[in-house]
Design a protein around this motif. Structure first.
Motif, PDB file in Angstrom:
ATOM      1  N   ALA A 144       0.994  -0.993   0.126  1.00  0.00           N
ATOM      2  CA  ALA A 144       0.038  -0.250   0.532  1.00  0.00           C
ATOM      3  C   ALA A 144       0.580   1.298  -0.046  1.00  0.00           C
ATOM      4  CB  ALA A 144      -0.808   0.316   1.332  1.00  0.00           C
ATOM      5  N   VAL A 145       2.063   1.776   1.270  1.00  0.00           N
ATOM      6  CA  VAL A 145       2.497   2.592   1.058  1.00  0.00           C
ATOM      7  C   VAL A 145       3.888   2.538  -0.016  1.00  0.00           C
ATOM      8  CG1 VAL A 145       4.638   3.650   2.414  1.00  0.00           C
ATOM      9  CG2 VAL A 145       2.332   2.810   3.682  1.00  0.00           C
TER      10      VAL A 145
ATOM     11  N   GLY B 113       9.232  -9.165  -2.825  1.00  0.00           N
ATOM     12  CA  GLY B 113       9.344 -10.059  -2.773  1.00  0.00           C
ATOM     13  C   GLY B 113       8.286 -10.616  -4.088  1.00  0.00           C
TER      14      GLY B 113
ATOM     15  N   LYS C  90       4.898  -9.292  -8.401  1.00  0.00           N
ATOM     16  CA  LYS C  90       5.354  -8.526  -7.394  1.00  0.00           C
ATOM     17  C   LYS C  90       5.935  -7.244  -7.880  1.00  0.00           C
ATOM     18  CE  LYS C  90       2.824  -9.175  -3.340  1.00  0.00           C
ATOM     19  NZ  LYS C  90       3.455  -9.163  -1.594  1.00  0.00           N
TER      20      LYS C  90
ATOM     21  N   TYR D  78      14.387  -9.239  -3.176  1.00  0.00           N
ATOM     22  CA  TYR D  78      14.884  -9.418  -2.744  1.00  0.00           C
ATOM     23  C   TYR D  78      15.175 -11.164  -2.127  1.00  0.00           C
ATOM     24  CZ  TYR D  78      11.145  -9.546   1.006  1.00  0.00           C
ATOM     25  OH  TYR D  78       9.889 -10.192   1.546  1.00  0.00           O
TER      26      TYR D  78
ATOM     27  N   ASN E   2      10.083   0.496   4.437  1.00  0.00           N
ATOM     28  CA  ASN E   2       9.036   0.218   5.174  1.00  0.00           C
ATOM     29  C   ASN E   2       9.240  -1.356   5.792  1.00  0.00           C
ATOM     30  OD1 ASN E   2       6.785   1.225   3.922  1.00  0.00           O
ATOM     31  ND2 ASN E   2       7.264   1.145   2.206  1.00  0.00           N
TER      32      ASN E   2
ATOM     33  N   TYR F  65       8.940  -6.393  13.003  1.00  0.00           N
ATOM     34  CA  TYR F  65       7.530  -6.570  13.911  1.00  0.00           C
ATOM     35  C   TYR F  65       7.324  -7.992  15.100  1.00  0.00           C
ATOM     36  CZ  TYR F  65       6.867  -1.914  11.399  1.00  0.00           C
ATOM     37  OH  TYR F  65       6.720  -1.267  10.636  1.00  0.00           O
TER      38      TYR F  65
ATOM     39  N   MET G  56       9.514   9.301  10.063  1.00  0.00           N
ATOM     40  CA  MET G  56       8.369   9.792  10.519  1.00  0.00           C
ATOM     41  C   MET G  56       6.273   8.729  11.386  1.00  0.00           C
ATOM     42  SD  MET G  56       5.984   8.772   7.530  1.00  0.00           S
ATOM     43  CE  MET G  56       5.085  10.171   7.366  1.00  0.00           C
TER      44      MET G  56
ATOM     45  N   VAL H 129       2.652   9.028  10.233  1.00  0.00           N
ATOM     46  CA  VAL H 129       1.791  10.277   9.079  1.00  0.00           C
ATOM     47  C   VAL H 129       0.673  10.803  10.367  1.00  0.00           C
ATOM     48  CG1 VAL H 129       0.244   7.794   9.293  1.00  0.00           C
ATOM     49  CG2 VAL H 129      -0.159   9.642   7.428  1.00  0.00           C
TER      50      VAL H 129
ATOM     51  N   ASN I  88      -0.196 -10.960   0.691  1.00  0.00           N
ATOM     52  CA  ASN I  88      -1.655  -9.245   0.013  1.00  0.00           C
ATOM     53  C   ASN I  88      -0.328  -8.617  -1.345  1.00  0.00           C
ATOM     54  OD1 ASN I  88       0.283  -8.765   2.278  1.00  0.00           O
ATOM     55  ND2 ASN I  88      -0.558  -6.470   1.100  1.00  0.00           N
TER      56      ASN I  88
HETATM   57  N1  NAP Z   1       5.597   5.392   9.324  1.00  0.00           N
HETATM   58  C1  NAP Z   1       4.354   5.687   9.648  1.00  0.00           C
HETATM   59  O1  NAP Z   1       3.043   6.887   9.757  1.00  0.00           O
HETATM   60  C2  NAP Z   1       3.225   4.480   8.583  1.00  0.00           C
HETATM   61  C3  NAP Z   1       2.068   5.085   8.523  1.00  0.00           C
HETATM   62  C4  NAP Z   1       1.889   3.092   7.586  1.00  0.00           C
HETATM   63  C5  NAP Z   1       2.542   1.929   7.633  1.00  0.00           C
HETATM   64  N2  NAP Z   1       3.485   2.228   8.058  1.00  0.00           N
HETATM   65  C6  NAP Z   1       4.485   1.288   7.387  1.00  0.00           C
HETATM   66  O2  NAP Z   1       4.876   1.149   6.455  1.00  0.00           O
HETATM   67  C7  NAP Z   1       5.303  -0.285   6.039  1.00  0.00           C
HETATM   68  C8  NAP Z   1       4.601  -0.936   4.876  1.00  0.00           C
HETATM   69  O3  NAP Z   1       3.380  -0.925   5.618  1.00  0.00           O
HETATM   70  P1  NAP Z   1       1.897  -1.558   4.253  1.00  0.00           P
HETATM   71  O4  NAP Z   1       0.705  -1.157   4.807  1.00  0.00           O
HETATM   72  O5  NAP Z   1       1.719  -0.537   3.079  1.00  0.00           O
HETATM   73  O6  NAP Z   1       2.037  -2.597   4.108  1.00  0.00           O
HETATM   74  P2  NAP Z   1       1.741  -3.490   2.937  1.00  0.00           P
HETATM   75  O7  NAP Z   1       3.481  -3.744   1.799  1.00  0.00           O
HETATM   76  O8  NAP Z   1       0.858  -3.198   2.170  1.00  0.00           O
HETATM   77  O9  NAP Z   1       2.229  -4.908   3.473  1.00  0.00           O
HETATM   78  C9  NAP Z   1       2.746  -5.251   4.203  1.00  0.00           C
HETATM   79  C10 NAP Z   1       4.109  -6.087   3.385  1.00  0.00           C
HETATM   80  O10 NAP Z   1       5.633  -6.290   3.247  1.00  0.00           O
HETATM   81  C11 NAP Z   1       6.492  -7.446   2.615  1.00  0.00           C
HETATM   82  N3  NAP Z   1       7.552  -8.321   4.259  1.00  0.00           N
HETATM   83  C12 NAP Z   1       6.203  -9.289   5.519  1.00  0.00           C
HETATM   84  N4  NAP Z   1       7.237  -9.102   5.241  1.00  0.00           N
HETATM   85  C13 NAP Z   1       8.744  -8.565   4.968  1.00  0.00           C
HETATM   86  C14 NAP Z   1       9.883  -8.991   4.913  1.00  0.00           C
HETATM   87  N5  NAP Z   1      10.208  -9.586   6.323  1.00  0.00           N
HETATM   88  N6  NAP Z   1      11.089  -8.048   4.614  1.00  0.00           N
HETATM   89  C15 NAP Z   1      10.429  -7.909   3.334  1.00  0.00           C
HETATM   90  N7  NAP Z   1       9.467  -7.515   3.594  1.00  0.00           N
HETATM   91  C16 NAP Z   1       8.164  -7.675   4.001  1.00  0.00           C
HETATM   92  C17 NAP Z   1       4.933  -8.161   2.061  1.00  0.00           C
HETATM   93  O11 NAP Z   1       4.838  -7.494   0.551  1.00  0.00           O
HETATM   94  P3  NAP Z   1       6.997  -8.696  -0.069  1.00  0.00           P
HETATM   95  O12 NAP Z   1       5.519  -9.310  -0.362  1.00  0.00           O
HETATM   96  O13 NAP Z   1       6.851  -7.399  -0.540  1.00  0.00           O
HETATM   97  O14 NAP Z   1       7.823  -9.164   0.842  1.00  0.00           O
HETATM   98  C18 NAP Z   1       3.835  -7.368   2.656  1.00  0.00           C
HETATM   99  O15 NAP Z   1       3.153  -8.103   1.449  1.00  0.00           O
HETATM  100  C19 NAP Z   1       4.709  -0.799   7.353  1.00  0.00           C
HETATM  101  O16 NAP Z   1       6.795  -0.812   8.027  1.00  0.00           O
HETATM  102  C20 NAP Z   1       4.112   0.150   8.038  1.00  0.00           C
HETATM  103  O17 NAP Z   1       4.061  -0.445   9.621  1.00  0.00           O
HETATM  104  C21 NAP Z   1       4.857   3.274   8.340  1.00  0.00           C
END
Ligand code: NAP
Length: 337
Positions: free
Chosen positions: A159-160, A180, A184, A200, A223, A251, A276, A278, A326
């Motif tokens: 998503a992000v 991954g 994708k 990766y 991320n 996590y 950061m 959000v 996902n």
């Molecule tokens: N700082 C903020 O305010 C804020 C706000 C929103 C989200 N976030 C962070 O942004 C990141 C992405 O969130 P999202 O909602 O967009 O989720 P997302 O990317 O839609 O879903 C998570 C993806 O992370 C990857 N992943 C899972 N385990 C992994 C690993 N061990 N190593 C590498 N990649 C892995 C997977 O993709 P692959 O199939 O490519 O591995 C999975 O599809 C998260 O860390 C979240 O906590 C932060």
């Protein structure tokens, strides 16, 4: 007035590692009657977020943890059933922290009205919602990319990440995504217009990064943390900026978070790393929504949602984020519009 029965999923225990079925409790209670100033909302779509794993832990973070026995926190969109707040009327659509349940009564001040004519509801949980805002402010305010620079983003098909790469292209940068698997990687290049993608899981990240970023990495939008962050650190350009958005690889650790051993690359390259959150940008969300909605309309930015159905599937669906199952923003459909 009585409205019937509400079904909810509550946090039963603090997980160790990946959440397991016994960490959740399924409960029933009467659908609440809204009090003065409140709005009763029927939950339609819920946002499933990696951050939920952090909210399940005890301890200090940017937001208090979900208490044991409390309904699991979740952002969502829903339809107003009854309103005792002057700004909302029955059948309005709203966005807010609705929780993993079928109905919720919340103060009107905690809800934002949305226009379902503008986009499908799930898009308000993706590019026009929290992940979109994260990508926009994380990249533009913290990463400060300049045209011609190379922006690398991990979690690039998520998503992000998908939105970060697309905004980087809109701003005239070279966008390189780390994701991954072949499907994708193909998607972010062929459908989203990234310049290059790195799988990766293929096991040669450093070599592939060097090839995809011959001038080094000017902005790294992180991320995932862990080994991927550590490897990107070895490829920084002079005065690079690293946006610490998330660290999903860490996590569910049962051992301490793995920090970057290559951090001295920040010194050598006069680079910086900045976290950061959000929610700090909430007063500027309308500006980001306007920009992103405009880019979607012009065909410059795509929004992909991965929708799973049924409140009861929540415990399993959440795990997809950590296995990478996902493909796009993970959304749980609780009820039809
Ligand atoms: N700082 C903020 O305010 C804020 C706000 C929103 C989200 N976030 C962070 O942004 C990141 C992405 O969130 P999202 O909602 O967009 O989720 P997302 O990317 O839609 O879903 C998570 C993806 O992370 C990857 N992943 C899972 N385990 C992994 C690993 N061990 N190593 C590498 N990649 C892995 C997977 O993709 P692959 O199939 O490519 O591995 C999975 O599809 C998260 O860390 C979240 O906590 C932060």
């Amino acid at each position: 007035m009585t409205y019937g029965t509400n079904h909810q999923i509550r946090l039963a225990a603090r997980p160790v590692g990946l959440p397991k079925p016994s960490d959740w409790q399924f409960t029933e209670s009467p659908i609440p009657d809204p009090k003065d100033g409140e709005v009763l909302v029927k939950v339609l779509d819920l946002s499933l977020d990696p951050a939920m794993r952090g909210w399940m832990n005890e301890g200090k973070s940017y937001i208090p943890p979900v208490g044991i026995g409390e309904v699991m926190r979740a952002g969502g969109v829903g339809r107003v059933v009854a309103s005792k707040h002057p700004n909302f009327a029955a059948r309005d659509h709203v966005n807010g922290a609705l929780g993993v349940q079928e109905y919720v009564a919340l103060p009107g001040a905690q809800l934002t009205k949305i226009d379902p004519a503008m986009a499908p509801l799930a898009v308000f949980l993706n590019t026009l919602g929290m992940p979109g805002m994260t990508a926009y402010f994380g990249l533009l305010d913290v990463g400060q990319p300049k045209p011609g620079e190379t922006v690398v983003v991990s979690g690039a098909a998520g998503a992000v990440g998908a939105t970060v790469g697309q905004i980087a292209k809109i701003k005239g940068c070279r966008a390189v995504g780390i994701a991954g698997g072949a499907a994708k990687c193909r998607y972010i290049v062929e459908e989203l217009g990234f310049d290059a993608a790195i799988d990766y899981k293929a096991g040669k990240l450093k070599q592939d990064l060097r090839q995809a970023c011959p001038e080094g990495v000017h902005v790294y939008f992180d991320n995932v943390g862990g080994e991927i962050l550590d490897t990107v650190l070895t490829q920084l350009a002079r005065r690079a900026r690293i946006v610490v958005c998330g660290a999903i690889s860490q996590y569910n650790n049962t051992t301490p978070v793995k920090g970057p051993s290559n951090y001295l690359s920040l010194l050598v390259n006069r680079a910086r790393m900045e976290g950061m959150v959000v929610f700090d940008y909430a007063d500027r969300f309308p500006q980001a929504v306007r920009d992103i909605a405009g880019w979607i309309k012009e065909g410059k930015l795509k929004s992909r949602e991965d929708i799973v159905e049924g409140l009861a599937t929540f415990p399993d669906a959440l795990l997809k984020l950590f296995s990478g199952e996902n493909f796009g923003k993970l959304v749980l459909k609780v009820a039809d519009a």
